[in-house]
Design a protein around this motif. Structure first.
Motif, PDB file in Angstrom:
ATOM      1  N   ASN A   1       0.845  -1.623  -0.081  1.00 45.83           N
ATOM      2  CA  ASN A   1      -0.027   0.128  -0.305  1.00 45.83           C
ATOM      3  C   ASN A   1       0.864   0.888  -0.051  1.00 45.83           C
ATOM      4  N   LEU A   2       2.415   1.228   0.847  1.00 48.22           N
ATOM      5  CA  LEU A   2       3.076   2.374   0.937  1.00 48.22           C
ATOM      6  C   LEU A   2       3.473   2.970  -0.804  1.00 48.22           C
ATOM      7  N   ALA A   3       4.125   1.550  -1.258  1.00 46.04           N
ATOM      8  CA  ALA A   3       4.518   1.939  -2.396  1.00 46.04           C
ATOM      9  C   ALA A   3       3.949   2.273  -3.633  1.00 46.04           C
ATOM     10  N   PHE A   4       2.260   1.475  -3.089  1.00 46.88           N
ATOM     11  CA  PHE A   4       0.976   2.618  -3.799  1.00 46.88           C
ATOM     12  C   PHE A   4       1.096   3.578  -4.279  1.00 46.88           C
ATOM     13  N   ILE A   5       1.011   4.155  -2.603  1.00 51.02           N
ATOM     14  CA  ILE A   5       0.473   5.597  -2.845  1.00 51.02           C
ATOM     15  C   ILE A   5       2.010   6.264  -3.319  1.00 51.02           C
ATOM     16  N   ASP A   6       3.012   6.449  -2.831  1.00 51.53           N
ATOM     17  CA  ASP A   6       4.103   6.955  -2.993  1.00 51.53           C
ATOM     18  C   ASP A   6       4.057   7.485  -4.652  1.00 51.53           C
ATOM     19  N   GLN A   7       3.844   5.900  -5.478  1.00 49.13           N
ATOM     20  CA  GLN A   7       4.029   6.059  -6.969  1.00 49.13           C
ATOM     21  C   GLN A   7       2.835   7.214  -7.561  1.00 49.13           C
ATOM     22  N   ASN A   8       1.495   7.699  -6.358  1.00 56.36           N
ATOM     23  CA  ASN A   8       0.726   8.221  -7.387  1.00 56.36           C
ATOM     24  C   ASN A   8       0.656   9.223  -6.206  1.00 56.36           C
ATOM     25  N   ILE A   9       0.576   9.974  -5.257  1.00 52.55           N
ATOM     26  CA  ILE A   9       0.401  10.717  -4.486  1.00 52.55           C
ATOM     27  C   ILE A   9       0.500  12.206  -5.177  1.00 52.55           C
ATOM     28  N   GLU A  10       1.689  12.124  -5.726  1.00 42.38           N
ATOM     29  CA  GLU A  10       1.623  13.374  -6.308  1.00 42.38           C
ATOM     30  C   GLU A  10       1.013  13.839  -7.776  1.00 42.38           C
ATOM     31  N   ASP A  11      -0.026  13.088  -8.129  1.00 42.73           N
ATOM     32  CA  ASP A  11      -0.675  13.102  -9.587  1.00 42.73           C
ATOM     33  C   ASP A  11      -1.855  13.557  -8.135  1.00 42.73           C
ATOM     34  N   ILE A  12      -2.523  13.264  -7.408  1.00 42.95           N
ATOM     35  CA  ILE A  12      -4.297  13.671  -6.269  1.00 42.95           C
ATOM     36  C   ILE A  12      -4.510  14.696  -6.907  1.00 42.95           C
ATOM     37  N   GLY A  13      -3.659  15.323  -7.282  1.00 42.27           N
ATOM     38  CA  GLY A  13      -4.317  17.035  -7.393  1.00 42.27           C
ATOM     39  C   GLY A  13      -4.452  17.155  -8.911  1.00 42.27           C
ATOM     40  N   GLY A  14      -4.616  16.484  -9.713  1.00 47.10           N
ATOM     41  CA  GLY A  14      -4.768  15.991 -10.885  1.00 47.10           C
ATOM     42  C   GLY A  14      -6.148  16.244 -11.566  1.00 47.10           C
ATOM     43  N   ASP A  15      -6.783  15.856 -13.088  1.00 45.85           N
ATOM     44  CA  ASP A  15      -8.638  15.104 -13.335  1.00 45.85           C
ATOM     45  C   ASP A  15      -8.738  14.066 -13.007  1.00 45.85           C
ATOM     46  N   ASP A  16      -8.059  12.940 -12.283  1.00 44.65           N
ATOM     47  CA  ASP A  16      -8.452  11.940 -12.144  1.00 44.65           C
ATOM     48  C   ASP A  16      -8.641  11.451 -10.587  1.00 44.65           C
ATOM     49  N   PRO A  17     -10.024  11.987 -10.197  1.00 45.38           N
ATOM     50  CA  PRO A  17     -10.678  11.444  -9.569  1.00 45.38           C
ATOM     51  C   PRO A  17     -10.870  10.158  -8.553  1.00 45.38           C
ATOM     52  N   GLU A  18     -10.280   8.694  -9.517  1.00 38.60           N
ATOM     53  CA  GLU A  18     -10.009   7.496  -9.429  1.00 38.60           C
ATOM     54  C   GLU A  18      -9.461   7.298  -8.717  1.00 38.60           C
TER      55      GLU A  18
ATOM     56  N   SER B   1       3.709  17.387   0.022  1.00 39.84           N
ATOM     57  CA  SER B   1       4.951  17.092   1.037  1.00 39.84           C
ATOM     58  C   SER B   1       4.018  16.617   1.701  1.00 39.84           C
ATOM     59  N   ALA B   2       2.841  17.067   2.622  1.00 41.18           N
ATOM     60  CA  ALA B   2       2.817  17.234   4.053  1.00 41.18           C
ATOM     61  C   ALA B   2       2.308  15.783   4.346  1.00 41.18           C
ATOM     62  N   LEU B   3       1.768  14.857   2.554  1.00 37.54           N
ATOM     63  CA  LEU B   3       1.332  13.809   3.313  1.00 37.54           C
ATOM     64  C   LEU B   3       2.629  12.508   3.053  1.00 37.54           C
ATOM     65  N   TYR B   4       4.064  13.220   1.560  1.00 38.60           N
ATOM     66  CA  TYR B   4       4.902  12.280   1.666  1.00 38.60           C
ATOM     67  C   TYR B   4       5.713  11.747   2.860  1.00 38.60           C
ATOM     68  N   ASP B   5       5.480  13.257   4.136  1.00 41.76           N
ATOM     69  CA  ASP B   5       6.697  13.300   5.355  1.00 41.76           C
ATOM     70  C   ASP B   5       5.686  12.628   6.036  1.00 41.76           C
ATOM     71  N   ALA B   6       4.056  12.641   6.356  1.00 48.01           N
ATOM     72  CA  ALA B   6       3.394  11.739   7.105  1.00 48.01           C
ATOM     73  C   ALA B   6       3.869   9.898   5.963  1.00 48.01           C
ATOM     74  N   PHE B   7       3.530   9.956   4.974  1.00 48.96           N
ATOM     75  CA  PHE B   7       4.361   7.935   4.884  1.00 48.96           C
ATOM     76  C   PHE B   7       5.267   7.716   4.772  1.00 48.96           C
ATOM     77  N   ASP B   8       6.198   9.061   4.608  1.00 48.95           N
ATOM     78  CA  ASP B   8       7.788   8.089   4.462  1.00 48.95           C
ATOM     79  C   ASP B   8       7.494   7.737   6.196  1.00 48.95           C
TER      80      ASP B   8
END
Length: 893
Positions: A15-32, A83-90
């Motif tokens: 789950n952490l690997a998935f979050i790390d790979q995708n968290i940078e794009d959560i502000g995009g146009d893909d709600p899924e 950045s805040a979410l990266y720090d948290a999941f790191d």
């Protein structure tokens, strides 16, 4: 390690690997994508709550809140959130790694935890400073009628769980104590799809759950019966209300996955009696006989009288519902609260809903009258007390104090409280609010003079306690230090203890195992028929069996090798966090891109590759990528780029680490090489730019102008090179000034099965890696020539140094025969080695050396031959490194 914790840690990494790979794009146009990241965080929170990993649960809880507000549109996306979410999941990843090392749950650093929570709260617009007024940690149900009118027959016979007649106001102290709550589960129907089962979480509270009420709508019932919308049966289509007697902390721990979606209603006897169901306004005079029932009967007698009266009351009336409610909750009523039921029974015949407010004044007046009567009677009572009564009171108090030692249930305590009420009129100093065992015990001891004895005991005990505590502290400190030392020595593993294997591979493995059993069972039949067969037929039959078994073992080898092959993403997934941490410390902006993460190689190779690549990445970030202002002056983007690529080429894996930084200053490298005397100027002049860049791989060379926390290019790069070459790989460097550097690693896919050239020297079996074997030749002694007393041979026009290891050879058998020579290609150098015999090529499973042989300069491992003999695998690089020593000092070999 606890199996449940081990499973959680394995899933947490995914789950952490998935979050790390995708968290940078959560502000995009893909709600899924945002929903997927939210679900991964939610799963982390749920899993950590189940195994009791509170630190991870707290972090992911706040991170999930932020993600939930984003997906609901309550917050607008901002770059600072990433950045805040990266720090948290790191930090979550750090805790997971620490738990894997210690094989148990670890606690987060409170300062780090507070910083992360504050940062996430700031992103959500929450104030860091808490209000001075206390607030409940849960949502209080506003409309209590939805709970009060629920049938409560499940609460019958809960005699061990008594509740107050009227609760104290909601406060911090109230939540810390055990109280009776109705908990409404207002949760998403898809909760079980993501592994959150409300029934399971309630089971964690065990006997603290007194009952659960569930209901289902007509539409949901029809949907379940049709089975079309939810074929797997994972959707929660019922509404749940749980009745729990516990403190809020325990409830929160058990129901943490749902705590934000629950509504609480604290319950007491008065609230439960205020049921509003059935026809109101019908007066039933027969119920007037219950008006004084609390004066004449105990609780059991009241229940019997109520059950008789219910037979005369219509089931559709409010009074029937009220009487039934009393029966349902009668086991929760304390004996000393029976008199408080007066107003309930006195107004029962009127057909009105029992309300707390309507009886408040009456109860108050009754209390005033009672108090006045007590005041009037008190002087008379004091006059009547004599020494006989005092002795009787002392005996009763002593008996009750002794009885307190055997109190196990609420009923036991209620009997003592009832006795205390009876002697209250003879003991004016007795407090009115004796409700707990501790309060009664304290009062009785003060009356009987037991406190003085305890005080004496307390005066003699602290010294012993201090000694005990000091010993305990020393033992704990020693254990902590021991664990700390072990933790420092422990090396982090890239791959967990478990790896996932496809079901198809397991099925194929089972098929091969079945065929091997058939082959094994056929051998006894062959042995029985040997007597009647000729030698030629026996040989043919044995060869047939050999061919069959050989085919199966090859299939088995391929299958097992396939299972050992894991994606290189196990290594790559470590670097986003590394890049973030280092770039933050250096004040640089760096973007990491990764390609080919699904390229597979052996799990042992992944472990060996991890540390060298970390060193290369650190160097690229520290001395490759420039500072943002320097990059802008050069016309580059302020953000540097580092790219990781992996791809397959033949039977090897190519890994490229590319940065668009300043490149390697080859002139400065050459200057440093000359300064340290590592190479002559003539040799340097013959090198091209890339070959000069590779000079940073020389031992002891550094081009860094200042010492930093991270190694400069060349500092330790010789160790990286040795590490890569130790498992059959090589490293290359290409650079261009102000454009960047590319470091290329070429490594074998696996070291599990090694192809060796089988040779014999002095009747001992040795093996040389086929990757290093250039050719094998046989030469006469007369063809050996000498230069400066060093032997060499001419082979196809090349001058090749000859290594003749007398201590390892049988020279007698070589006198009249041509010499067997193996030509090895080692790091672009050729070396001819004399051996006694060539015995062929072998594929073996090589075992590393251990014990006193570990780290041997010449041998890299061992393997077993078919006849049980041991073959020693020779390391070509080690052979080249100590070739001179082998000539001069035979003890080395």
């Amino acid at each position: 390690m606890d199996p449940l914790l081990e499973q959680f840690l394995s899933e947490a990494r995914e789950n952490l690997a998935f979050i790390d790979q995708n968290i940078e794009d959560i502000g995009g146009d893909d709600p899924e994508l945002l929903n997927s990241v939210f679900r991964a965080a939610h799963t982390l929170k749920g899993g950590s709550g189940i195994v009791g990993f509170d630190s991870i649960r707290d972090i992911t809880h706040h991170a999930e809140d932020l993600l939930d507000m984003l997906r609901d549109g309550r917050l607008d996306f901002a770059d600072s959130m990433v950045s805040a979410l990266y720090d948290a999941f790191d930090e979550v990843l750090n805790l997971v790694e620490a738990a894997e090392e210690s094989e148990g749950i670890v606690e987060a650093d409170l300062k780090i935890l507070g910083t992360i929570v504050s940062s996430l709260s700031e992103q959500m617009g929450k104030s860091e400073e808490k209000e001075s007024a206390w607030e409940a940690g849960f949502m209080v149900l506003k409309d209590s009628s939805s709970i009060i009118n629920i049938p409560l027959n499940m609460l019958d016979n809960k005699s061990c769980k008594k509740i107050p007649f009227k609760n104290q106001p909601l406060s911090e102290e109230f939540c810390e104590n055990d109280n009776f709550y109705a908990i409404l589960f207002d949760i998403d129907e898809s909760c079980m799809v993501y592994g959150n089962d409300p029934i399971y979480t309630l089971s964690l509270l065990e006997d603290k759950v007194l009952g659960v009420h569930s209901c289902i709508s007509d539409n949901n019932a029809k949907s379940i019966l049709s089975g079309t919308e939810d074929s797997d049966g994972l959707l929660l289509r019922v509404q749940l209300t749980a009745f729990v007697k516990s403190n809020y902390s325990e409830i929160e721990d058990a129901l943490f996955n749902f705590i934000d979606e629950l509504q609480f209603l604290p319950l007491d006897i008065e609230t439960l009696l205020s049921i509003d169901a059935g026809e109101k306004g019908h007066k039933i005079d027969s119920l007037k006989e219950l008006s004084d029932i609390t004066n004449d009967l105990d609780l059991d007698g009241i229940i019997e009288a109520v059950e008789r009266s219910m037979e005369l009351v219509g089931v559709d009336t409010l009074q029937h519902a009220q009487l039934q409610r009393f029966i349902d909750i009668s086991s929760l009523i304390k004996e000393n609260d029976i008199k408080k039921l007066d107003s309930f029974f006195q107004n029962l015949h009127k057909g009105k809903v029992y309300t707390i407010e309507s009886d408040a004044n009456k109860v108050t007046k009754e209390h005033i009258v009672q108090e006045e009567s007590v005041k009037q009677e008190s002087p008379e009572i004091k006059m009547e007390i004599n020494e006989h009564i005092e002795q009787a009171l002392t005996n009763i108090k002593t008996q009750q104090l002794h009885a307190l030692e055997y109190v196990k249930t609420e009923d036991d305590l209620q009997r003592i409280l009832l006795m205390m009420q009876k002697i209250k009129k003879f003991t004016p100093q007795m407090p009115d609010d004796l409700n707990t065992k501790e309060e009664v015990e304290s009062f009785l001891k003060s009356q009987l003079g037991v406190v003085k004895v305890e005080e004496k005991v307390e005066l003699t005990e602290p010294k012993n306690e201090a000694k005990i505590e000091s010993k305990i502290e020393k033992n704990i400190k020693a254990k902590v230090e021991e664990k700390t030392e072990k933790k420092i020595e422990t090396k982090k593993t890239v791959i967990g203890k478990t790896v996932k294997i496809e079901q198809e591979s397991i099925d194929s493995l089972m098929n091969v195992a079945g065929e091997l059993l058939v082959a094994k069972n056929s051998l006894p039949y062959l042995a029985d028929s040997v007597i009647d067969l000729s030698h030629e037929v026996i040989k043919r039959e044995i060869m047939d069996k050999y061919i069959f078994i050989n085919r199966l073992t090859e299939q088995l080898q391929d299958l097992i090798m396939g299972m050992r092959m894991l994606p290189i993403s196990y290594v790559f997934d470590r670097y986003p966090k590394l890049v973030r941490d280092i770039s933050k410390k250096l004040g640089k902006k760096v973007k990491l891109e990764m390609e080919g993460g699904d390229t597979k190689l052996d799990k042992n190779m992944i472990e060996m590759l991890a540390d060298p690549m970390i060193h290369i990445m650190r160097n690229s970030l520290d001395h490759g990528i420039e500072m943002p202002d320097v990059r802008e002056q050069k016309g580059k983007s302020a953000m540097g780029n580092v790219t990781l690529k992996a791809y397959t080429q033949s039977d090897r894996i190519i890994i490229e680490i590319i940065d668009d930084g300043a490149g390697i200053n080859v002139e400065r490298v050459a200057s440093k090489v000359l300064e340290k005397g590592l190479m002559t100027s003539e040799k340097i002049d013959n090198l091209d730019e890339n070959a000069m860049a590779e000079l940073v791989l020389l031992a002891g060379l550094s081009t860094a102008q200042e010492i930093t926390e991270f190694s400069g290019r060349g500092v330790g790069m010789d160790v990286v090179k040795k590490s890569i070459e130790s498992f059959g790989g090589n490293i290359g460097i290409k650079t261009k000034a102000n454009e960047g550097t590319t470091i290329t690693l070429t490594i074998p896919m696996s070291l599990a099965v090694t192809s060796l050239l089988h040779i014999q020297m002095n009747n001992i079996h040795y093996g040389l890696p086929m990757d290093s074997v250039s050719e094998t030749v046989k030469l006469e002694r007369s063809e050996i020539e000498y230069l400066h007393n060093e032997p060499f041979v001419y082979i196809r026009g090349e001058v090749i140094p000859l290594l003749f290891i007398k201590s390892m050879l049988d020279e007698e058998i070589m006198i009249d025969e041509p010499m067997s020579i193996v030509v090895l290609k080692i790091k672009d150098n050729l070396l001819a080695v004399v051996v006694n015999k060539f015995l062929g090529q072998l594929d073996v499973v090589q075992k590393p050396l251990a014990g006193v042989m570990e780290g041997h300069p010449l041998f890299s491992g061992t393997a077993l031959l078919g006849n049980g003999q041991i073959i020693m695998a020779i390391d070509p690089i080690g052979l080249l490194g100590i070739s001179q020593n082998l000539k001069e000092d035979i003890a080395v070999a």
